[in-house]
Enzyme design. Structure first.
Site, PDB file in Angstrom:
ATOM      1  N   ASP A 105       0.855  -1.190   0.000  1.00  0.00           N
ATOM      2  CA  ASP A 105       0.000   0.000   0.000  1.00  0.00           C
ATOM      3  C   ASP A 105       0.893   1.243   0.000  1.00  0.00           C
ATOM      4  OD1 ASP A 105      -2.161  -1.698   0.268  1.00  0.00           O
ATOM      5  OD2 ASP A 105      -2.129  -1.575   2.462  1.00  0.00           O
TER       6      ASP A 105
HETATM    7  N1  URA Z   1      -0.842  -6.018   3.985  1.00  0.00           N
HETATM    8  C1  URA Z   1      -1.406  -4.796   4.011  1.00  0.00           C
HETATM    9  O1  URA Z   1      -2.444  -4.604   4.641  1.00  0.00           O
HETATM   10  N2  URA Z   1      -0.797  -3.802   3.334  1.00  0.00           N
HETATM   11  C2  URA Z   1       0.353  -3.963   2.666  1.00  0.00           C
HETATM   12  O2  URA Z   1       0.865  -3.008   2.078  1.00  0.00           O
HETATM   13  C3  URA Z   1       0.936  -5.243   2.647  1.00  0.00           C
HETATM   14  C4  URA Z   1       0.322  -6.261   3.318  1.00  0.00           C
END
Ligand code: URA
Length: 249
Positions: A105
């Site tokens: 993310d």
């Molecule tokens: N899990 C998440 O919630 N976000 C990420 O960026 C990676 C794994």
């Protein structure tokens, strides 16, 4: 280089599985069946497995893999429609088209791999290969009590189904280390929110055999051939060349 090692490098199978392929007479070197996995090859031979020639690009020798410590606010797609900085922009690699291996993310920091080897990227991200990924999550409403930890470990019911068992430990009050093998969208955040502890900050600290270590945010390093080989082995066999707990089997 030993024939079995060469096959593992090419992403055909793990080192052990490549040895078996050779023993079983399934590998030809310049039109001759070779059953000795230690047979020396230079990489210039025509090698076939089950009659299929290893394509030059599968040999992997000229492929690159970079490890980036992704800062927050950077997107992990190759291009962003909103003009945000992308992970690809951190690597100077003229003439090479790099792809991120999986996604983080925008607000997640930590280890992300970039490569021009589409086959390797696929192997590493496909859930059937079960490559372990380790995250450190700072969560709200700590400490996380045993029932919530147990739910995270045993599997949490999310809208897209149950999560697979995870390895979870509380490093200190409200700071969790989670090892998961799947790569569903926002998985760690959704898992933690589901057990009542929304994530405040998330960092990925390991991917298969690789660790982030003390690389600074925004820092990039090219993986050594030995590291790329270990990565290929991790993505070489469905079920994973590493155990469920992230240690090598
Ligand atoms: N899990 C998440 O919630 N976000 C990420 O960026 C990676 C794994």
């Amino acid at each position: 280089m030993r024939l079995a090692k060469h096959l593992a490098h090419a992403g055909v199978a793990s080192r052990r599985a490549s040895e078996r392929l050779v023993f079983d007479g399934r590998v030809e070197v310049d039109d001759e069946v070779v059953t000795d996995p230690a047979r020396d090859v230079s990489g210039r031979e025509r090698i076939r497995v089950d009659g299929k020639t290893l394509r030059a690009h599968e040999r992997g020798a000229d492929r690159v893999v970079y490890l980036l410590h992704k800062p927050p606010g950077v997107v992990s797609t190759a291009k962003d429609t909103h003009g945000r900085k992308t992970v690809v922009e951190f690597v100077r690699s003229p003439g090479t088209r790099l792809y991120p291996v999986g996604r983080l993310d925008a607000d997640t920091t930590g280890l992300i791999l970039l490569t021009d080897d589409g086959d390797l990227a696929h192997r590493l991200t496909h859930p059937s290969f079960e490559v372990p990924k380790v995250y450190v999550a700072e969560v709200a409403h700590g400490p996380v009590r045993e029932p919530a930890l147990r739910r995270l470990r045993e599997g949490v019911s999310l809208e897209d189904g149950m999560t697979s068992p995870a390895k979870v430990r509380q490093l200190r009050q409200g700071l969790l280390e989670l090892t998961i093998h799947e790569g569903r969208k926002r998985q760690v955040k959704r898992m933690c929110a589901e057990v009542g502890h929304p994530v405040k900050a998330l960092q990925r600290v390991a991917y298969g055999p690789l660790r982030l270590g003390d690389l600074a945010q925004g820092g990039v390093r090219r993986l050594s051939p030995a590291e790329v080989e270990r990565l290929r082995s991790a993505g070489a066999e469905p079920g994973g060349a590493t155990g469920r707990d992230g240690r090598r089997a």
